[in-house]
Write an enzyme that holds these catalytic residues in place. Sequence first.
Site, mmCIF file in Angstrom:
data_model
loop_
_atom_site.group_PDB
_atom_site.id
_atom_site.type_symbol
_atom_site.label_atom_id
_atom_site.label_comp_id
_atom_site.label_asym_id
_atom_site.label_seq_id
_atom_site.Cartn_x
_atom_site.Cartn_y
_atom_site.Cartn_z
ATOM 1 C CG ASP A 22 -0.288 0.059 2.525
ATOM 2 O OD1 ASP A 22 0.006 1.180 2.989
ATOM 3 O OD2 ASP A 22 -0.050 -1.005 3.120
ATOM 4 C CG ASP A 111 -5.798 3.915 7.305
ATOM 5 O OD1 ASP A 111 -5.862 3.674 8.526
ATOM 6 O OD2 ASP A 111 -4.746 4.228 6.725
ATOM 7 C CD GLU A 113 -3.605 4.357 10.837
ATOM 8 O OE1 GLU A 113 -2.503 4.432 11.422
ATOM 9 O OE2 GLU A 113 -3.753 4.032 9.640
#
Length: 225
Positions: A22, A111, A113
């Site tokens: 990624d 994503d 986090e």
Amino acid sequence: MKINALPLLFATAASASVQGFDISGYQPEVDFAGAYAAGARFVMIKATEGTTFNSSSFSSQYTGASSAGLIRGGYHFAQPGSSSGAAQATHFLAHGGGWSDDGLTLPGMLDIEYNPSGATCYGLSESAMVAWIKDFGETYKKAAGRYPMIYTTADWWNTCTGGSTAFSQNYPLALARYSTSVGTIPGGWPFQSFWQNSDSYSFGGDSDIWNGNEAALKTFAKTAA
């Protein structure tokens, strides 16, 4: 989704694996052809963040990945403290996060986090965070035709969602853990679909491993729930 449909949406608990990686705008120059020649078959590319940031590298990176023959898709860096899940999913979809069943496009990835510049859980309670993720995911599903992937760590998931199992049946998991093993999988997911096993990949970005063989990866890219 029925349990027996899991192999179509997720990786399977198999010993085979496929290398991938990624990237984001921090890697403006990536050797996509070199990665493919070395065995990589997919790449996830940062497209957006919140509702105001669009990666200026996304288009060229996406084109480069496509030209090299890599299965590719976009990802969105969540900012749950700044706007609704629906607003961020809509922004993501409008700027590279879409999906099509061409066998070359991964579903978009959320994503989510630790906040790099603020409160650990963006100031949201566990229940509010779960609701935010659902808002993002349902908005994405309605527009794109399938649920997004969720990228996270076990620690963040347990801390900020209370270990919620609300997403384990429909949202493929991309689990980050820089180690020689995937470790404990959170949230009731039976296994991870992708594992980010290192923050360094020789051709650019971070290393990711698909939990299955290449045929299963192609099926995953093409199959909607």
